[in-house]
Structure formats: structure tokens, C-alpha cells
Design a protein around this motif. Structure first.
Motif, short mmCIF file in Angstrom:
data_model
loop_
_atom_site.label_atom_id
_atom_site.label_comp_id
_atom_site.label_asym_id
_atom_site.label_seq_id
_atom_site.Cartn_x
_atom_site.Cartn_y
_atom_site.Cartn_z
N VAL A 565 0.84 -1.21 0.00
CA VAL A 565 0.00 0.00 0.00
C VAL A 565 0.87 1.25 0.00
CG1 VAL A 565 -1.68 1.34 1.34
CG2 VAL A 565 -1.99 -1.13 1.04
N ASN A 566 1.90 1.27 0.87
CA ASN A 566 2.75 2.46 0.97
C ASN A 566 3.59 2.69 -0.28
OD1 ASN A 566 1.91 3.37 3.48
ND2 ASN A 566 3.41 2.08 4.58
N SER A 567 3.73 1.64 -1.12
CA SER A 567 4.48 1.82 -2.37
C SER A 567 3.71 2.67 -3.37
CB SER A 567 4.81 0.47 -2.99
OG SER A 567 3.63 -0.14 -3.51
N GLY A 568 2.36 2.72 -3.15
CA GLY A 568 1.50 3.48 -4.06
C GLY A 568 1.32 2.78 -5.39
N VAL A 573 -0.69 -4.07 -5.08
CA VAL A 573 -1.88 -4.33 -4.25
C VAL A 573 -2.78 -5.36 -4.93
CG1 VAL A 573 -3.95 -3.28 -3.26
CG2 VAL A 573 -1.79 -2.04 -3.22
N GLN A 574 -2.95 -5.25 -6.25
CA GLN A 574 -3.79 -6.20 -6.97
C GLN A 574 -3.18 -7.60 -6.96
OE1 GLN A 574 -6.91 -5.70 -8.07
NE2 GLN A 574 -6.65 -3.69 -7.06
N ALA A 597 -6.52 6.40 -4.70
CA ALA A 597 -6.40 6.52 -3.24
C ALA A 597 -4.99 6.19 -2.77
CB ALA A 597 -7.40 5.60 -2.56
N LEU A 598 -4.30 5.35 -3.52
CA LEU A 598 -2.94 4.96 -3.14
C LEU A 598 -1.94 6.10 -3.31
CD1 LEU A 598 -2.80 1.40 -4.78
CD2 LEU A 598 -3.07 1.93 -2.36
N ARG A 604 -3.78 6.37 2.20
CA ARG A 604 -3.06 5.13 2.49
C ARG A 604 -3.11 4.79 3.99
NH1 ARG A 604 0.92 7.21 -1.21
NH2 ARG A 604 2.33 7.72 0.52
N THR A 605 -2.92 5.87 4.85
CA THR A 605 -2.98 5.65 6.31
C THR A 605 -4.35 5.16 6.71
OG1 THR A 605 -1.33 7.39 6.64
CG2 THR A 605 -2.68 6.76 8.54
#
Length: 702
Positions: A565-568, A573-574, A597-598, A604-605
């Protein structure tokens, strides 16, 4: 072949010339010497586990007994003949001195100052035990002949009974004294204790005993002496090694020893038929009392030792007494022996006949063997005691009366050789009988174990039945590990208690990760009894327990999601959403996260906070579920292991009981053969003193 048929010139009739107080003092010294020899056979066995541990010589365990047996048995007839030629006193004293020297050296085996003599401490003990046997052979063979020298025929049975009682007494005192000295002082004192007793015996014999010479003047048959040793030693070795399983019965080593023994026997018979004073005069076998009596003693030797050895094994493997206590557990048998030996001797002296008592004794012994043949896995100890006493009462008369019969059937100057020959046949019977019964035991136990494990498999189901049937098949194919017959099996209540402890430790290890409980589970000896799947599960319990493992798994999952998630990167994520190892609900939530949203740190938080909350909620439930599942599976395996262990113990117990009871069925046949041989003996009357006759003591050399 020439034989001494006339009374030797200058022969002294000591039975009529020695006064009774002197006879009793001599008798005391001889009894002490005989007690030494008899005690040594029982006292050492108790100390052997400690000795092998300290001297690091388990591989030579059986040789400590074998070396003693070889020299003792082979030299018995030689000492008997030498005592006829040179007198009982010098031969007996030489025997005691050699025995005491051997005892002192046995106690010193393994001491630093002996260094690497003979290859080490245990081999030193084996050699020194052989030296002990050299001395003990004189004690046994000469002692019984001295009774005939000191007492008139009418008095001999009652004193021979005392000698029989000495053997019985030593079998009671030996294990108790051996255990006390080993535990409280040192195993070395098991041998040193012989020294003071031996010195006292020597003092009595040296000061009070006359030479007790037969008056014979002849050359010693040294070639015959050598040949009888070359006959006896290889035969005893072959029987011992074959029975112990050191070599197969058909191996070149065993067959070679049997061949050497057979050749030596033929040569011995040839030499004896031509020597003027043979070690074993073949003319003795023309004497029906000697010939049939020797055969009867051979049979009694086989039955007597077999009874004690296999009764001890029954007590260990079926009754569950310790190997150390098995020696003292046969005290009822010893009590019967003592009563039978002393009682029959007293009655024979009063009756003036010995054959009826011998026959009654053998019938009683046969009855004792029959009752022992009905032993099973559930026989009470009290019922075993009754059987032991009955057998002892039957075998007891054999100790004094056969010796009396042989001595009465020969000339006074042949008493030494006749007595020792009878003893030789009895000892050979013991060895051969033990080997044959041992072979029956080995074959019978394997067959019965396979049958009993199959029976236990049929009465169970599932994994337990499969495991028990596998053990049965392994036994049939010879792939099963051989257990220690001297090891005391665990009682069912002890097995259940140990499995209960295993369950407690297992529960703590799985639920809390208790380090002590975890170590106890992994080191528990019952782990080996569990099915393979259960063993793998128990040895794979994670550090910290199952809850800690679940917690670590959830932490790892969150860290992976947090990184993605934090990688954006929406693709990462998928990819996680497609990971089938994650819970379906978590995968669905990850798939619904929009790519824009990423890109926002705040979003993300917020996403991670929601995921963390969901994981925390599922973690507690997962911990409980995983712990319960692991515990249920592990305890199921432990329950199966307990059933397998209890069924195995029961199968072993029944198999041993059935095998040993079958050995006693063979012993009934041995007793019957001894009975038939005794029946063929002439019903001689013991010469009695005329009414009012009293021997007048005369001075003889001391």
C-alpha cells in the motif's frame, strides 16, 4: 586297562578314626569354602550393571560369567581324580588359595596400576574370573567327596543335605549382599568379601583336617586331563555363543567348536581306556548306579538351572519385578530346595534307603514343572510362590541323595572321581539345557509376539490397528528391533501416568509455548510409540506455541500489505488481492482499493488502519481456532500412542508368559527322563551300624 579293585595299602578309614568334634570342625571349614563358591555365582550378577558401566565393557558382559563357567566345569573331574591321588586336603587348600587370589584380582580389575593389561579393565575382570573358576572347581568337586571320607554311609545323606542347603542359602544372601555392597560401598567388595571368609575356611582346614588320602599310588593322567578340557571348553563355548545369539548355530565358528569337541571326546575315551589311573575310569559306567545316576543328574542339571533362569525372566517380563529383585524373588524356590535337601537327607539316614525319596522328589518336581507350565500373563504372585515352593521341594532331594548314591556305589578310593564326575555331568546338563531352552525361548518369543500383536491389532481399529499389525509383520520378517529381556517392562498404570504427563506438557507447549514443557515433549520417550504423523506434529510445535505462530503470521501479512500500500503501486496491491493464501474477505477488500487513493498519504494511512483493525479482529479468532485444531490433532495422536503402548505391553507380557510356560512343558519331559533313569538304578540299602556299635576314634595325621 587296569583298575584298582583291591584296597590300597595304608588306606585310613577316617569315618571310623576321627572323633565327631574334629569332624564337625572340618565340616565347618569345608562348608565355608563351598559357600564361597556358591555365593560367588549369585553375588556378582547383582553388581554387573555397575561394573560394566564403570569399566566400559558392556560388550564383554556375558564373558564375565562364561569365563568362570568354562574353567569351573572343565576342571571338576580333574580335581576329583587329583584328590583321590594326593588327598582332599592339599587339593582343597590349593583350590581355596587360587579362588581367593582370583577374587582379589577381580576386585583390582581396572585399577590404574594394572594399566592396559589384557587390553583393559573389563578384559582383566574376564581373565581373573576364569582364574576364580579354576579355584572354584576344586571347592565344588572335593567338598562333596569329603563327606564320604568323614562320615559312615548311614550318616552321609544328612550332611550332604547341609551342603545342598548351602547352595540354597547363597542364592538368597548373594543378591542381597551384592546389592548392598554395590550401592553402599563399592562393587569391588563383591569380590573382596570372599577374602576373610576364605582365610577362616583355610584356617579350619589347615589346622583340623587330615590329608584324607585314598592311598592310591598312580601316575596322573595328564593327557586325559588335557583332552577333557579340550572337549568341555569348546562344547560350552559353542552352546553359550549359540544360545546368546553371538553366532548362528550353523555358522563355521559354532560347527568348528562342536567338531573339535567331538574329536577330543573320541580321543579322550581312547586314552582313558588304556591308562592305568584314568581321570574318568570307563569301568564306572559298567556300574548301573553310577551310569543311570549320572544320566539322571544330567537331566536334573538341565531342569534345575532352566527353572531358576526362566522363572527369573518370567518375574521380570510378566510380573514386572526389577532384574535385581528377580534374584531375591526366587527365595520361595530356595526355601523349598533347602527344606527338600535337608529333609530328604535326614529321612534317608533313618530309612536306610535313598531311591524311594529320589523318586518321590522327581514326581514332586514334575508336578512343580506342570504347575509352572500353567502360568499365564495374569497369574498372581502368590500362585507363583506356591509353584516355586513345590518345585524346590521336588528338586531339593537331588542335591544330597544322588551324590550319596554315587559314593555308595564305588570303592572308597574311587569316591573323589565318582563324585566329581557326577557333578561334571550335572553342570554339563545345566549348560546344554540352558542353551536348548534358550533357543526355544528365542524362537517361541518371536512367534508368540507376532501372534499377540496381530491379536491386539484385531481388537483395535484405525491407526492403532494399522501400527500394531505393522509391528506384527516386522517381527515375522525379522525387521523388528530386539528388546532387552532383562529390562523391567513398565506397568500399565505407569504408562498411563506418563502419557497423562505428556498430555499436560503438550497442552502447555501448544497453548503458551512454555519452554520447559516444550523440551519435555520433544524428549519424552513415548514419542517413539506414536504414529508417524503424530510424531511429526509433536516435534514441530513452534517456539512460543501456536498462538505466537498465528500472531507472527498475521504480523507478517500486515507488513506485506503495508509495504504494497505504501508503495503506491496499484499493481502490487492487486497482486496481493490475487494471493490465495490470504483470507477471501481480505482479498476482496484489497481488490476494491481504487488506484487514486494509493497516491494520497492520508488515504493510504486510512486504508491501512482499516486493514489493521480487521486483522486484529480475525487474529484472536484464528489463534483460538488454530490452537484448538493443533491440540485436538496432537492429543488424538497421543491417545493412539497410549493405546499402542498399552497393547504392545500386553502383547509382550502374554507372549513371554506363553513361551516360558511352554519351556516348563519341556521341563516335565526332562523330569520324566530323570525319573526313568533313577528307576533303573538298583535299590541299594545304605549300610547301617549294628545296634550299640560306636566307632572308636584313633589318632591320625593332621
Amino acid at each position: 586297562m587296569s583298575a584298582h579293585t583291591a584296597e590300597p595299602e595304608g588306606r585310613i578309614d577316617y569315618a571310623k578314626t576321627l572323633d565327631l568334634p574334629t569332624k564337625r570342625l572340618i565340616l565347618l571349614g569345608v562348608l565355608l569354602g563351598l559357600f564361597l563358591s556358591a555365593l560367588d555365582q549369585t553375588i556378582v550378577s547383582t553388581a554387573m550393571p555397575r561394573i560394566t558401566q564403570e569399566l566400559n565393557g558392556l560388550s564383554l558382559y556375558s564373558w564375565v560369567t562364561t569365563a568362570y563357567l568354562l574353567t569351573n566345569t572343565a576342571l571338576v573331574p580333574i580335581y576329583g581324580k587329583l584328590s583321590d591321588l594326593y588327598g582332599r586336603k592339599p587339593i582343597l587348600m590349593i583350590g581355596i588359595v587360587i579362588f581367593l587370589l582370583g577374587s582379589a584380582l577381580c576386585g583390582l580389575a581396572g585399577e590404574p596400576f594394572l594399566g592396559n593389561l589384557f587390553g583393559g579393565g573389563m578384559m582383566q575382570l574376564v581373565v581373573f574370573r576364569g582364574l576364580q573358576g579354576v579355584g572354584a572347581a576344586a571347592l565344588g568337586s572335593v567338598a562333596f567327596a569329603i563327606i564320604a571320607d568323614l562320615f559312615e554311609p548311614v550318616d552321609r545323606p544328612r550332611y550332604q543335605g547341609l551342603f545342598g542347603a548351602v547352595f540354597g542359602l547363597s542364592s538368597v544372601i548373594g543378591p542381597l549382599l551384592g546389592g548392598f555392597l554395590t550401592d553402599q560401598v563399592s562393587w569391588r567388595w563383591v569380590f573382596y568379601v570372599n577374602l576373610p571368609i576364605g582365610v577362616i575356611a583355610l584356617a579350619f582346614i589347615a589346622s583340623k583336617m587330615p590329608r584324607l588320602a585314598s592311598g592310591l599310588k598312580a601316575k596322573v593322567d595328564w593327557l586325559g586331563a588335557m583332552l577333557i578340557m579340550v572337549f568341555a571348553v569348546p562344547l560350552l563355548l559353542a552352546l553359550t555363543w549359540g544360545a546368546d545369539g553371538n553366532y548362528a548355530w550353523t555358522s563355521p565358528e559354532i560347527m568348528g567348536l562342536f567338531g573339535l569337541s567331538a574329536v577330543s571326546l573320541i580321543a579322550f575315551l581312547f586314552v582313558e581306556s588304556r591308562h592305568e589311573s584314568p581321570i574318568l575310569p570307563l569301568t564306572l559306567f559298567k556300574n548301573p548306579t553310577f551310569a543311570w545316576g549320572a544320566l539322571a543328574r544330567f537331566m536334573i542339571g538341565a531342569g534345575f538351572l532352566g527353572a531358576i533362569l526362566f522363572l527369573s525372566l518370567y518375574l521380570v517380563q510378566v510380573q514386572g519385578v526389577s532384574a535385581t529383585k528377580a534374584g531375591t524373588a526366587t527365595i520361595p524356590l530356595t526355601v523349598g530346595l533347602i527344606i527338600g535337601a535337608i529333609g530328604s537327607g535326614q529321612i534317608a539316614s533313618r530309612m536306610g534307603r535313598y531311591k524311594p525319596l529320589m523318586l518321590v522328589g522327581l514326581i514332586t518336581a514334575g508336578l512343580g514343572f506342570f504347575t509352572l507350565s500353567t502360568l499365564n500373563a495374569d497369574s498372581s504372585y502368590g500362585s507363583v510362590v506356591i509353584r516355586m515352593v513345590l518345585l524346590g521341594l521336588g528338586l531339593g532331594p537331588a542335591l544330597p541323595l544322588y551324590t550319596t548314591a554315587l559314593q555308595l556305589s564305588v570303592k572308597p578310593w574311587e569316591i573323589g572321581v565318582a563324585t566329581s564326575a557326577g557333578q561334571f555331568f550335572q553342570q554339563m546338563g545345566s549348560t546344554i539345557g540352558t542353551a536348548i531352552f534358550g533357543a526355544i525361548l528365542t524362537a517361541g518369543v518371536s512367534s508368540n509376539l507376532a501372534t499377540q500383536f496381530a491379536a491386539q491389532a484385531a481388537s483395535n481399529q484405525g491407526t492403532v490397528a494399522t501400527q500394531l499389525q505393522k509391528i506384527s509383520d516386522d517381527i515375522k520378517s525379522g525387521n523388528a528391533p530386539k528388546g532387552d529381556r532383562n529390562a523391567t517392562p513398565e506397568k500399565p498404570e505407569d504408562v498411563k501416568a506418563r502419557f497423562a504427563t505428556l498430555r499436560e506438557n503438550l497442552t502447555r507447549a501448544i497453548q503458551t509455548g512454555d519452554q520447559q514443557a516444550l523440551a519435555a515433549v520433544k524428549n519424552d520417550k513415548f514419542i517413539k510409540a506414536l504414529p508417524e504423523a503424530a510424531r511429526t506434529q509433536l516435534t514441530g510445535i513452534p517456539e512460543g506455541g501456536v498462538p505466537a505462530q498465528v500472531k507472527a503470521s498475521f504480523a507478517q501479512t500486515y507488513a506485506t500489505i503495508e509495504q504494497a500500500v505504501n508503495s503506491g503501486d496499484a499493481a502490487q496491491v492487486q497482486a496481493l488481492a490475487g494471493n490465495t493464501q490470504l483470507p477471501q474477505a481480505l482479498r476482496d477488500n484489497l481488490a476494491k482499493i481504487p488506484a487514486p487513493a494509493l497516491a494520497s498519504p492520508q488515504a493510504r494511512t486510512q486504508i491501512l488502519s482499516g486493514i489493521k483493525q480487521g486483522l486484529d479482529q480475525g487474529e484472536a479468532q484464528a489463534e483460538q481456532q488454530a490452537t484448538q485444531q493443533a491440540l485436538s490433532g496432537a492429543l488424538s495422536g497421543v491417545n493412539d500412542g497410549e493405546k499402542i503402548t498399552l497393547a504392545s505391553a500386553r502383547a509382550s507380557k502374554v507372549a513371554f508368559a506363553d513361551t516360558i510356560s511352554s519351556i516348563y512343558r519341556y521341563s516335565i519331559l526332562v523330569a520324566a527322563l530323570a525319573f526313568l533313569a533313577t528307576l533303573m538304578m538298583p535299590n541299594l540299602e545304605i549300610p547301617r551300624r549294628a545296634k550299640g556299635e560306636r566307632a572308636q576314634p584313633a589318632h591320625v595325621e593332621i
